[in-house]
Design a protein around this motif. Structure first.
Motif, PDB file in Angstrom:
ATOM      1  N   ILE A 195     -33.113  32.642   8.169  1.00  0.00           N
ATOM      2  CA  ILE A 195     -33.906  31.957   9.198  1.00  0.00           C
ATOM      3  C   ILE A 195     -34.291  32.956  10.289  1.00  0.00           C
ATOM      4  O   ILE A 195     -33.443  33.701  10.785  1.00  0.00           O
ATOM      5  CB  ILE A 195     -33.130  30.782   9.815  1.00  0.00           C
ATOM      6  CG1 ILE A 195     -32.772  29.761   8.741  1.00  0.00           C
ATOM      7  CG2 ILE A 195     -33.934  30.133  10.942  1.00  0.00           C
ATOM      8  CD1 ILE A 195     -31.853  28.656   9.216  1.00  0.00           C
ATOM      9  N   PHE A 196     -35.560  32.937  10.647  1.00  0.00           N
ATOM     10  CA  PHE A 196     -36.059  33.741  11.764  1.00  0.00           C
ATOM     11  C   PHE A 196     -36.692  32.802  12.785  1.00  0.00           C
ATOM     12  O   PHE A 196     -37.469  31.915  12.426  1.00  0.00           O
ATOM     13  CB  PHE A 196     -37.100  34.759  11.292  1.00  0.00           C
ATOM     14  CG  PHE A 196     -36.521  35.904  10.532  1.00  0.00           C
ATOM     15  CD1 PHE A 196     -36.099  37.047  11.192  1.00  0.00           C
ATOM     16  CD2 PHE A 196     -36.399  35.843   9.159  1.00  0.00           C
ATOM     17  CE1 PHE A 196     -35.562  38.114  10.489  1.00  0.00           C
ATOM     18  CE2 PHE A 196     -35.860  36.907   8.446  1.00  0.00           C
ATOM     19  CZ  PHE A 196     -35.444  38.045   9.112  1.00  0.00           C
ATOM     20  N   GLN A 197     -36.345  33.006  14.042  1.00  0.00           N
ATOM     21  CA  GLN A 197     -36.966  32.286  15.143  1.00  0.00           C
ATOM     22  C   GLN A 197     -38.087  33.180  15.662  1.00  0.00           C
ATOM     23  O   GLN A 197     -37.866  34.350  15.980  1.00  0.00           O
ATOM     24  CB  GLN A 197     -35.956  32.008  16.256  1.00  0.00           C
ATOM     25  CG  GLN A 197     -34.693  31.307  15.789  1.00  0.00           C
ATOM     26  CD  GLN A 197     -34.936  29.931  15.196  1.00  0.00           C
ATOM     27  OE1 GLN A 197     -35.899  29.246  15.549  1.00  0.00           O
ATOM     28  NE2 GLN A 197     -34.056  29.515  14.296  1.00  0.00           N
ATOM     29  N   ILE A 198     -39.293  32.636  15.734  1.00  0.00           N
ATOM     30  CA  ILE A 198     -40.465  33.411  16.154  1.00  0.00           C
ATOM     31  C   ILE A 198     -40.806  33.040  17.596  1.00  0.00           C
ATOM     32  O   ILE A 198     -40.993  31.866  17.923  1.00  0.00           O
ATOM     33  CB  ILE A 198     -41.678  33.142  15.234  1.00  0.00           C
ATOM     34  CG1 ILE A 198     -41.291  33.268  13.756  1.00  0.00           C
ATOM     35  CG2 ILE A 198     -42.837  34.058  15.614  1.00  0.00           C
ATOM     36  CD1 ILE A 198     -40.731  34.609  13.336  1.00  0.00           C
ATOM     37  N   TYR A 199     -40.872  34.073  18.433  1.00  0.00           N
ATOM     38  CA  TYR A 199     -41.195  33.909  19.847  1.00  0.00           C
ATOM     39  C   TYR A 199     -42.476  34.649  20.159  1.00  0.00           C
ATOM     40  O   TYR A 199     -42.816  35.628  19.503  1.00  0.00           O
ATOM     41  CB  TYR A 199     -40.075  34.480  20.729  1.00  0.00           C
ATOM     42  CG  TYR A 199     -38.881  33.570  20.851  1.00  0.00           C
ATOM     43  CD1 TYR A 199     -38.618  32.906  22.045  1.00  0.00           C
ATOM     44  CD2 TYR A 199     -38.010  33.379  19.788  1.00  0.00           C
ATOM     45  CE1 TYR A 199     -37.523  32.075  22.166  1.00  0.00           C
ATOM     46  CE2 TYR A 199     -36.912  32.546  19.903  1.00  0.00           C
ATOM     47  CZ  TYR A 199     -36.674  31.896  21.091  1.00  0.00           C
ATOM     48  OH  TYR A 199     -35.597  31.064  21.216  1.00  0.00           O
ATOM     49  N   GLU A 200     -43.171  34.180  21.192  1.00  0.00           N
ATOM     50  CA  GLU A 200     -44.339  34.879  21.721  1.00  0.00           C
ATOM     51  C   GLU A 200     -44.114  35.140  23.196  1.00  0.00           C
ATOM     52  O   GLU A 200     -43.539  34.304  23.897  1.00  0.00           O
ATOM     53  CB  GLU A 200     -45.613  34.058  21.541  1.00  0.00           C
ATOM     54  CG  GLU A 200     -46.177  34.126  20.161  1.00  0.00           C
ATOM     55  CD  GLU A 200     -47.544  33.464  20.042  1.00  0.00           C
ATOM     56  OE1 GLU A 200     -48.046  32.888  21.029  1.00  0.00           O
ATOM     57  OE2 GLU A 200     -48.102  33.525  18.944  1.00  0.00           O
ATOM     58  N   THR A 201     -44.587  36.302  23.639  1.00  0.00           N
ATOM     59  CA  THR A 201     -44.539  36.620  25.058  1.00  0.00           C
ATOM     60  C   THR A 201     -45.882  37.183  25.498  1.00  0.00           C
ATOM     61  O   THR A 201     -46.543  37.891  24.732  1.00  0.00           O
ATOM     62  CB  THR A 201     -43.409  37.625  25.392  1.00  0.00           C
ATOM     63  OG1 THR A 201     -43.440  37.907  26.804  1.00  0.00           O
ATOM     64  CG2 THR A 201     -43.521  38.909  24.598  1.00  0.00           C
ATOM     65  N   ASP A 202     -46.244  36.849  26.715  1.00  0.00           N
ATOM     66  CA  ASP A 202     -47.460  37.406  27.316  1.00  0.00           C
ATOM     67  C   ASP A 202     -47.114  38.522  28.295  1.00  0.00           C
ATOM     68  O   ASP A 202     -47.963  39.022  29.009  1.00  0.00           O
ATOM     69  CB  ASP A 202     -48.278  36.317  28.008  1.00  0.00           C
ATOM     70  CG  ASP A 202     -47.525  35.638  29.142  1.00  0.00           C
ATOM     71  OD1 ASP A 202     -46.389  36.061  29.483  1.00  0.00           O
ATOM     72  OD2 ASP A 202     -48.057  34.662  29.694  1.00  0.00           O
ATOM     73  N   GLY A 203     -45.834  38.881  28.334  1.00  0.00           N
ATOM     74  CA  GLY A 203     -45.371  39.927  29.234  1.00  0.00           C
ATOM     75  C   GLY A 203     -44.728  39.406  30.497  1.00  0.00           C
ATOM     76  O   GLY A 203     -44.039  40.149  31.194  1.00  0.00           O
ATOM     77  N   SER A 204     -44.930  38.128  30.783  1.00  0.00           N
ATOM     78  CA  SER A 204     -44.306  37.547  31.976  1.00  0.00           C
ATOM     79  C   SER A 204     -43.496  36.293  31.651  1.00  0.00           C
ATOM     80  O   SER A 204     -42.652  35.885  32.438  1.00  0.00           O
ATOM     81  CB  SER A 204     -45.356  37.221  33.039  1.00  0.00           C
ATOM     82  OG  SER A 204     -46.272  36.256  32.549  1.00  0.00           O
ATOM     83  N   ASP A 205     -43.747  35.696  30.506  1.00  0.00           N
ATOM     84  CA  ASP A 205     -43.028  34.501  30.080  1.00  0.00           C
ATOM     85  C   ASP A 205     -42.930  34.533  28.561  1.00  0.00           C
ATOM     86  O   ASP A 205     -43.596  35.339  27.910  1.00  0.00           O
ATOM     87  CB  ASP A 205     -43.766  33.247  30.545  1.00  0.00           C
ATOM     88  CG  ASP A 205     -42.886  32.009  30.547  1.00  0.00           C
ATOM     89  OD1 ASP A 205     -41.661  32.140  30.370  1.00  0.00           O
ATOM     90  OD2 ASP A 205     -43.426  30.896  30.710  1.00  0.00           O
ATOM     91  N   TYR A 206     -42.123  33.658  27.994  1.00  0.00           N
ATOM     92  CA  TYR A 206     -41.976  33.613  26.542  1.00  0.00           C
ATOM     93  C   TYR A 206     -41.680  32.188  26.095  1.00  0.00           C
ATOM     94  O   TYR A 206     -41.258  31.346  26.882  1.00  0.00           O
ATOM     95  CB  TYR A 206     -40.857  34.558  26.074  1.00  0.00           C
ATOM     96  CG  TYR A 206     -39.475  34.155  26.539  1.00  0.00           C
ATOM     97  CD1 TYR A 206     -38.656  33.357  25.750  1.00  0.00           C
ATOM     98  CD2 TYR A 206     -38.981  34.578  27.770  1.00  0.00           C
ATOM     99  CE1 TYR A 206     -37.393  32.993  26.173  1.00  0.00           C
ATOM    100  CE2 TYR A 206     -37.727  34.227  28.189  1.00  0.00           C
ATOM    101  CZ  TYR A 206     -36.931  33.433  27.393  1.00  0.00           C
ATOM    102  OH  TYR A 206     -35.673  33.067  27.813  1.00  0.00           O
TER     103      TYR A 206
END
Length: 111
Positions: free
Chosen positions: A24-35
Motif C-alpha cells: 500500500i502506498f499513500q499518495i500525497y500532493e504538495t504545492d510547497g506550502s500545504d499538503y
C-alpha cells in the motif's frame, strides 16, 4: 505545479513498509506550502525478503509520483527508480512529520 509523493504506509499515518514488499502506498500532493493525501494505491507485494529485479510493477504504480518514501529500499531497487527519474528516501516516522519537513526545507521546490 504540485509535487506528488508516495509513502509506503499501510495505515496512512506511519511509514511502515519496505519498497519491494510494499502493498500500500499513500499518495500525497504538495504545492510547497500545504499538503493533502489524494489517494491510496494497492500494489502486489512480489518481493518477499531479498528481491533483485522485478520492480516494473512498482514503477508503473508510482509513475506519476516525483518521490517515494519507504522504511527500507535495497540498492538495486533504489538504482532502478533513480534511473527512471524518481527520488527515493528511507524514512521512519509519521507521514505528517515527513511532509512538514519536506515543506519546511523546500525539498521538492520546482522551477
Amino acid at each position: 505545479m504540485n509535487t506528488r509523493i508516495a509513502f509506503a504506509s499501510t495505515d496512512g499515518f506511519e511509514v511502515d513498509q519496505h519498497f519491494g514488499s510494499a502493498r500500500i502506498f499513500q499518495i500525497y500532493e504538495t504545492d510547497g506550502s500545504d499538503y493533502q493525501r489524494v489517494e491510496t494505491r494497492k500494489t502486489d507485494a512480489l518481493c518477499q525478503g531479498s528481491c533483485e529485479g522485478g520492480f516494473d510493477h512498482l514503477f508503473q504504480a508510482l509513475s506519476d509520483c516525483d518521490a517515494v518514501f519507504v522504511l527500507k529500499i535495497g540498492q538495486g531497487a533504489s538504482a532502478y527508480m533513480i534511473s527512471r527519474g524518481k527520488r527515493v528516501f528511507e524514512a521512519y516516522g509519521s507521514v505528517d512529520a515527513i511532509m512538514e519537513k519536506v515543506i519546511e526545507e523546500n525539498l521538492f521546490q520546482k522551477g
